[in-house]
Write an enzyme that holds these catalytic residues in place. Sequence first.
Site, short mmCIF file in Angstrom:
data_model
loop_
_atom_site.label_atom_id
_atom_site.label_comp_id
_atom_site.label_asym_id
_atom_site.label_seq_id
_atom_site.Cartn_x
_atom_site.Cartn_y
_atom_site.Cartn_z
N ASN A 32 0.83 -1.22 0.00
CA ASN A 32 0.00 0.00 0.00
C ASN A 32 0.86 1.26 0.00
OD1 ASN A 32 -2.41 -1.23 -0.25
ND2 ASN A 32 -3.14 -0.84 1.82
N CYS B 275 -7.69 2.65 3.40
CA CYS B 275 -6.44 1.90 3.52
C CYS B 275 -5.18 2.75 3.34
CB CYS B 275 -6.42 0.75 2.54
SG CYS B 275 -7.64 -0.51 2.95
N LYS C 133 -12.97 6.70 -4.50
CA LYS C 133 -12.63 6.28 -5.87
C LYS C 133 -13.90 5.73 -6.52
CE LYS C 133 -11.04 1.59 -4.94
NZ LYS C 133 -10.01 0.61 -5.15
N1 LIG Z 1 -11.49 -2.11 2.71
C1 LIG Z 1 -10.48 -2.53 1.96
O1 LIG Z 1 -10.41 -2.29 0.76
C2 LIG Z 1 -9.37 -3.34 2.58
C3 LIG Z 1 -8.49 -4.05 1.75
C4 LIG Z 1 -7.49 -4.81 2.33
C5 LIG Z 1 -7.35 -4.83 3.71
N2 LIG Z 1 -8.20 -4.11 4.50
C6 LIG Z 1 -8.03 -4.18 5.95
O2 LIG Z 1 -9.00 -5.10 6.45
C7 LIG Z 1 -9.47 -4.70 7.76
C8 LIG Z 1 -10.98 -4.52 7.72
O3 LIG Z 1 -11.29 -3.49 6.82
P1 LIG Z 1 -12.78 -3.22 6.32
O4 LIG Z 1 -12.68 -2.16 5.30
O5 LIG Z 1 -13.42 -4.50 6.00
O6 LIG Z 1 -13.43 -2.64 7.68
P2 LIG Z 1 -14.97 -2.37 7.95
O7 LIG Z 1 -15.00 -1.25 8.92
O8 LIG Z 1 -15.71 -2.25 6.65
O9 LIG Z 1 -15.49 -3.72 8.65
C9 LIG Z 1 -15.16 -4.11 9.94
C10 LIG Z 1 -16.36 -4.84 10.57
O10 LIG Z 1 -15.93 -5.36 11.83
C11 LIG Z 1 -17.02 -5.26 12.72
N3 LIG Z 1 -16.53 -5.38 14.10
C12 LIG Z 1 -15.89 -4.47 14.86
N4 LIG Z 1 -15.59 -4.99 16.05
C13 LIG Z 1 -16.06 -6.26 16.07
C14 LIG Z 1 -16.07 -7.30 17.01
N5 LIG Z 1 -15.51 -7.15 18.23
N6 LIG Z 1 -16.65 -8.47 16.69
C15 LIG Z 1 -17.22 -8.64 15.48
N7 LIG Z 1 -17.25 -7.69 14.53
C16 LIG Z 1 -16.67 -6.51 14.81
C17 LIG Z 1 -17.64 -3.91 12.38
O11 LIG Z 1 -18.98 -3.81 12.86
C18 LIG Z 1 -17.55 -3.92 10.86
O12 LIG Z 1 -18.71 -4.45 10.26
C19 LIG Z 1 -8.69 -3.44 8.08
O13 LIG Z 1 -7.54 -3.78 8.80
C20 LIG Z 1 -8.29 -2.90 6.71
O14 LIG Z 1 -7.14 -2.11 6.77
C21 LIG Z 1 -9.22 -3.37 3.96
#
Ligand SMILES: NC(=O)c1ccc[n+]([C@@H]2O[C@H](COP(=O)([O-])OP(=O)(O)OC[C@H]3O[C@@H](n4cnc5c(N)ncnc54)[C@H](O)[C@@H]3O)[C@@H](O)[C@H]2O)c1
Length: 450
Positions: A216, A268, A329
């Site tokens: 990233n 991200c 985006k």
């Molecule tokens: N969004 C992307 O494009 C992307 C790509 C690669 C990696 N990531 C990484 O993946 C991870 C998640 O990103 P995301 O975009 O999916 O986040 P997000 O915020 O869309 O989703 C996270 C989910 O986790 C849930 N949550 C929080 N605490 C919880 C708990 N204790 N028990 C159960 N559920 C719980 C939230 O309610 C939410 O629905 C991050 O570390 C991010 O950096 C994201």
Amino acid sequence: MNAAVVGTGYVGLVTGVCLAERGNQVVCVDNNPEVVRRLSAGEITIYEPGLEDLYQRNLKKGRVRFSEDLSEAVLAAQVVFLCLPTPPGGDGAADLRYILSVADEIGTILSRSPAAGYKVIVDKSTVPVGTSEKVDAAIRKHVDSTFEFDVVSNPEFLREGFAVEDFLRPERVVIGTGSERAASLLSDLYEPFIPEGSSVIVMDEKSAEVTKYAANSFLAMKISFMNDLANFCDAVGADVEKIREGIGTDSRIGRAYLSPGLGYGGSCLPKDVRALLKSAQDAGAPLTILQSVEEINLEQRRRFYRNVEAHFRGRMEGLRVAVWGLAFKPNTDDVRDAPVFFLLDELLEAKASVCVFDPEATRHVRARYGDRIDYAESSYGALQGADALVVVTEWNEFRKPDFGLMKNLMRQPVIFDGRNIYDPARMREWGFLYHSIGRKSHEAQAAAAP
Ligand SMILES: NC(=O)c1ccc[n+]([C@@H]2O[C@H](COP(=O)([O-])OP(=O)(O)OC[C@H]3O[C@@H](n4cnc5c(N)ncnc54)[C@H](O)[C@@H]3O)[C@@H](O)[C@H]2O)c1
């Protein structure tokens, strides 16, 4: 296989649905009851091209379920994916609260079921180097030393907007573990996803954790390089878009992430650059290049807004500004850390009135700005009586608009293109005062603005 996915957001929902699509039995857990209720009722919670069909199909076939019950999901699963948020803390470091509290809960669950069998806990969230050890320790402190489990770092590289395609046919899968048993189980799970020419790369946990941040940060670096170069092009009368073509065709450089614009945003890149900077500082090996990457990115938004202000000689009060695009985006409804917020705040501060349009992301922006701005139902609707249009997100539907209609709708034919999607020569022919990025040499007419 039986899999549990903890955290059902952008990564978790895509992971759960795609694993189910390949025949696995998946329970997606979330602690937000509204998310679980909607997803259980057949109502998808995020916009991601291609996801809805897969989700509906696998829900109907009973291969994916949604639950708030972590215990039931963990005990039934061989593999538990952590897809939890890792937002930036105050000092830029990733906040591990969500990951470590769930790891702690998993430890407690497993301690109550010593016969639950071997588990692989997979960290898919983007986490700083050393997190696998912390997750391992958080679980281990609860369970008997004979309990068999492994913690694996398996960073996710999907791109929002292409997430389904990326998950179903990844360019590579990185598996960070010292355990052959865990590596073999995960390799089996991923095998049906790996197209010819792609690979599963097994490495140690720390290297896997750094690989995600390195990827990233490298992409952010490409974007900031092009934005810095765009400003240089303006200064010397070169065209950054020609240079982009000239260098993007070099296979050593590649075309992706070379578009100059308003800078990177999203959930991200900004946070991951900051987190890697912090990890490197803490390790006494600062990645100074990333400091510049971040500064250029922030300065790019400011510079863009200064151009808007300069065009109107600082007299923004009472102007009507149309904004096309809110998502960070195209092809996503995600507005986390989107560059548009800086622009909206500046416009409101300067007492301009603003009308926005985005095909998917409006509801998130409405939740933040309420009636302080206007929301159009269509791109043309936003232009009614506008003194300027600002293009923020390069959605396809903005690329070939009816320029004649646009001119008729607008009070002044002024466009600030934050994504370089129009041709300056054509804009001149249409009679627009057109400002873009790194192409000043083509914007003679814009310079003669009122
Ligand atoms: N969004 C992307 O494009 C992307 C790509 C690669 C990696 N990531 C990484 O993946 C991870 C998640 O990103 P995301 O975009 O999916 O986040 P997000 O915020 O869309 O989703 C996270 C989910 O986790 C849930 N949550 C929080 N605490 C919880 C708990 N204790 N028990 C159960 N559920 C719980 C939230 O309610 C939410 O629905 C991050 O570390 C991010 O950096 C994201």
